[in-house]
Structure formats: C-alpha cells, structure tokens
Scaffold this active site. Structure first.
Site, PDB file in Angstrom:
ATOM      1  N   TYR A 183       1.049  -1.271   0.243  1.00  0.00           N
ATOM      2  CA  TYR A 183      -0.385  -0.139   0.092  1.00  0.00           C
ATOM      3  C   TYR A 183       1.230   1.447  -0.351  1.00  0.00           C
ATOM      4  CZ  TYR A 183      -2.975   3.876   1.613  1.00  0.00           C
ATOM      5  OH  TYR A 183      -3.884   5.024   1.699  1.00  0.00           O
ATOM      6  N   LYS A 240     -11.412  -1.945   6.430  1.00  0.00           N
ATOM      7  CA  LYS A 240     -11.613  -2.796   5.252  1.00  0.00           C
ATOM      8  C   LYS A 240     -12.261  -3.908   5.545  1.00  0.00           C
ATOM      9  CE  LYS A 240      -8.893   0.030   3.632  1.00  0.00           C
ATOM     10  NZ  LYS A 240      -7.738   0.379   3.952  1.00  0.00           N
TER      11      LYS A 240
END
Ligand code: LCS
Length: 388
Positions: free
Chosen positions: A106, A203
């Site tokens: 990420y 998430k």
C-alpha cells in the site's frame, strides 16, 4: 470454537445488566476508589482502568476478539492502519537498521518509510517478494525486519508465508505481515510463525465503510511489551465507539467474505473472457501466477481483483466514469463494490519508476467486490465496458 463462533462470542464480557452486546465505555478517564488504588493502577499492582489512551473495556473486548481470530498472544487496537504501520516501524526498528519489504505494498506504508524514517537513519529495500530469492538477495548485515504484504495492494502478488518465515529464522529477522487483503478468515500468518500481523480494520474487519481503524496482533509477550507502550506514547489509540463499530462489523465477517468472494469469482471470470480486457489478476483464477500457492495458503481467493483494459489508462478512465452501481472510490473490503485507479489515486505518491518495477501499471484498475447481487455488478461493468 470455530471461526464463525469466535466472531460472535470471543472477547464478550458480562456486564451488570446482562447486555447481549459489548457496552461502549465512552469515557476518557476512570475514577479511582482512593489514592492508594490510583497508585496501584499506575504501578501495575492493580489492573484497574486509568485513562482511555492506555486501556478501555470496550477496546479490550475488541483486542481479545481479534487476538483470538488471528491465533495471536494479544492485539493492540489503533486509530488507523497507518497507525499500526508507524507503531510497528517505531517500535521494532532503530537507527541503522534495514528492512526488506514487498515492492507493491500500500503506497503510504512505503512512502512514510522512504521519506520519513530515512531521515532517522533507517534503510529499506523493496523487492518482488513472490520470489524468495529476491528477499535473500536484499538481506544485509543490518537487516532487522521482513515486512510482507500478501496479496499485495494492488497487484495481487502473493508471497509464500512459509518461505518468508524460513528465511527470517535463518537470518534472525522479525517478520511482519500486513493481512488486510485477507482478514483472518482467509489467512492467519501467525500460524506460519510470523511475529507480528496487522490490519487496516477500515477494510474487511469492520466491513461497512463507516470507520477508519487498525489493529496489531503479536505472537508473544516480548513483542506486545515493545509495541503497546509505543502505541500509547504515539497516541494513536482507538476510540471506544470506533471499537464497538468494529466488534459489530466483525460478527458477519465470514458471511460477508463468503458472499463477496463468490461474486468476485464470477466477476473475475467475466472480465477474463471480455474482449476489451487485456489481463486479470485474481487468486481464484488459474491464470494468477501464484495460483497454486494461493490455494495452499489462503482459505479462499478473497474479494479483490486487479485488471487492465486493452486501451490502457484512457480506457480505464472511461470505465470508471461510466459505472453506476459500483462506487468510484478508494478503500476496500466493504459491503459495497468499489472501483479505483491506483496509479493516480492510492499509489500516486510512489514514484512512477518504483510503481512500474512493482507491476503497478498506469492501466491497472482495482476492484473491491461487495455483496450486492452479482448480476447487477456484472450488468453495470458490462454497460460501462460497452462505452470503452
Ligand atoms: N495496509 C493496506 C494493505 C491498506 O490497503 C491500507 C489502506 C492501509 C494499510 C492503511 O490503512 P488506513 O490507515 O487507511 O486504515 N488502503 C487503502 C486503499 O487501498 N485505498 O484507500 C485506503
């Protein structure tokens, strides 16, 4: 207990009224019984609560639940996934240390290391961790940590957890795994011998796109003793209400992922056979370069798909501008289907050369599959692809 039973029952505690859910202790501070009790709480002679940045019953409940799901020693809830990343870097690395990591992590996890921690004399090397030989080649005498993201955001590249632990043991290194893309429902790195696992709970764990949060899970007391004070002193604690939302969201984790990955499998198949799509990366497709490894190490292929259209970025933009049901938005792992463009969005701060080396092409589009009716998602993609 089985995994789904743990989701409902782990970490629960009985309050005086018999509440069926964990109460939200929305307080910053806790009253001591008397001065000696206050002193005992601070010295550790009493395990009473002091102040919410240090400890809070609602947050404790979430930490117990997640430690249980990941088969860890303890968990530390934090304000965001990036709060987890920074607590781990600050808590486990010192000046002069070196870290080897996945090249397609990420974006901000890499940016903060390369731009901020380099100022304090911490070095890093980012490699394609799908090949263990690349990891071994990058190890230096001052390497301290192997930091793996698998599947990686957004390339879906998969690293072999067993091999990573083997290499780390041979070289005396700490292993860290970002398990955000899988959740413990699909993959539990501590079972492979990883030392530290973390998540952006924003998430899949919370799953409803309504809070930002993070969690770190440690394998043993020694690691918890290093990381918990670091989180407390950095001040990136979770809030009790945020913790309650995650406990609530977690109850349906199995159901959500089962449904989302059923949808994802059908969507990946649809995309792979579409004439306007040049390639699809999804761990459930035999065309995924680490398909065999994914079958071995993950309990299912998950809900994230990356793909590229034949017309590259221009075609990708047309697709993103024309979807109607799918949301054009970053983040992932919620009940709603999201579509985004990593090169101009989540990974835009990573320089173009590093992006290309990591396989984050300008034409890559990332898809987080939700739990809607799959026919509606495919119809939406189909009408948007017609406009390309
Ligand atoms: N690790 C992974 C694999 C992530 O995908 C993210 C966020 C983080 C850590 C950081 O977590 P946060 O602080 O946002 O809770 N990923 C995002 C993404 O792909 N789009 O927007 C955020």
């Amino acid at each position: 207990m089985g995994f789904s039973s743990k989701l409902i029952h782990s970490g629960m505690f009985e309050d005086q009224f018999g509440s069926a859910t964990v109460p939200i202790y929305q307080t910053s501070t806790f009253k001591f019984n008397n001065a000696d009790h206050g002193a005992a709480c601070f010295s550790g002679a009493s395990d009473g609560y002091i102040y919410t940045r240090l400890k809070n019953p609602t947050i404790d409940s979430l930490e117990k639940l997640i430690a249980d799901l990941e088969n860890g020693y303890r968990a530390i809830a934090v304000s965001s996934g990036m709060g987890a990343v920074n607590t781990i870097y600050m808590g486990l690395l010192s000046q002069g240390d070196h870290m080897v990591s996945t090249d397609a992590v990420y974006g901000p996890s890499r940016i903060v290391m390369e731009k901020q921690y380099s100022k304090f004399g911490i070095e890093s090397t980012y490699v394609d961790t799908t090949d263990p030989a690349n990891i071994i080649k990058a190890i230096r005498p001052n390497t301290k940590m192997l930091y793996i993201e698998t599947p990686a955001n957004p390339t879906m590249a998969i690293a072999d957890l067993e091999q990573v632990v083997k290499i780390a043991r041979e070289h005396g290194l700490i292993t860290v795994s970002d398990n955000t893309f899988c959740s413990p429902f699909l993959q539990r790195p501590i079972d492979y011998g990883f030392d530290v696992v973390f998540h952006s709970v924003t998430k899949f764990l919370n799953g409803h796109a309504d809070i930002v949060g993070g969690v770190i899970i440690t394998k043993n007391k020694e690691l918890d003793d290093l990381l918990r004070p670091m989180m407390i002193n950095l001040g990136c604690n979770m809030d009790p209400h945020q913790a309650y939302m995650v406990i609530r969201g977690l109850k349906t984790l199995s159901l959500r992922i089962e449904r989302a990955q059923q949808n994802a499998m059908k969507i990946a198949g649809f995309l792979e056979n579409h004439p306007k799509v040049s390639w699809v990366r999804y761990p459930g497709l035999k065309s995924h370069p680490q398909y065999e490894l994914a079958c071995r190490q993950m309990a299912g292929p998950g809900a994230m798909i990356s793909f590229e259209l034949k017309g590259g970025i221009e075609a990708g933009k047309t697709l993103m501008d024309n979807v109607q049901l799918c949301l054009l938005a970053v983040s992932l792992g919620g009940v709603e289907t999201l579509i985004q463009h990593p090169a101009s969005m989540t990974h835009s701060k990573v320089d173009q050369k590093s992006r290309e080396l990591a396989g984050i092409t300008n034409g890559l589009v990332r898809f987080s599959v939700g739990i809607e009716d799959v026919e509606d998602i495919i119809d939406d993609l189909s009408q948007a692809l017609d406009k390309v």
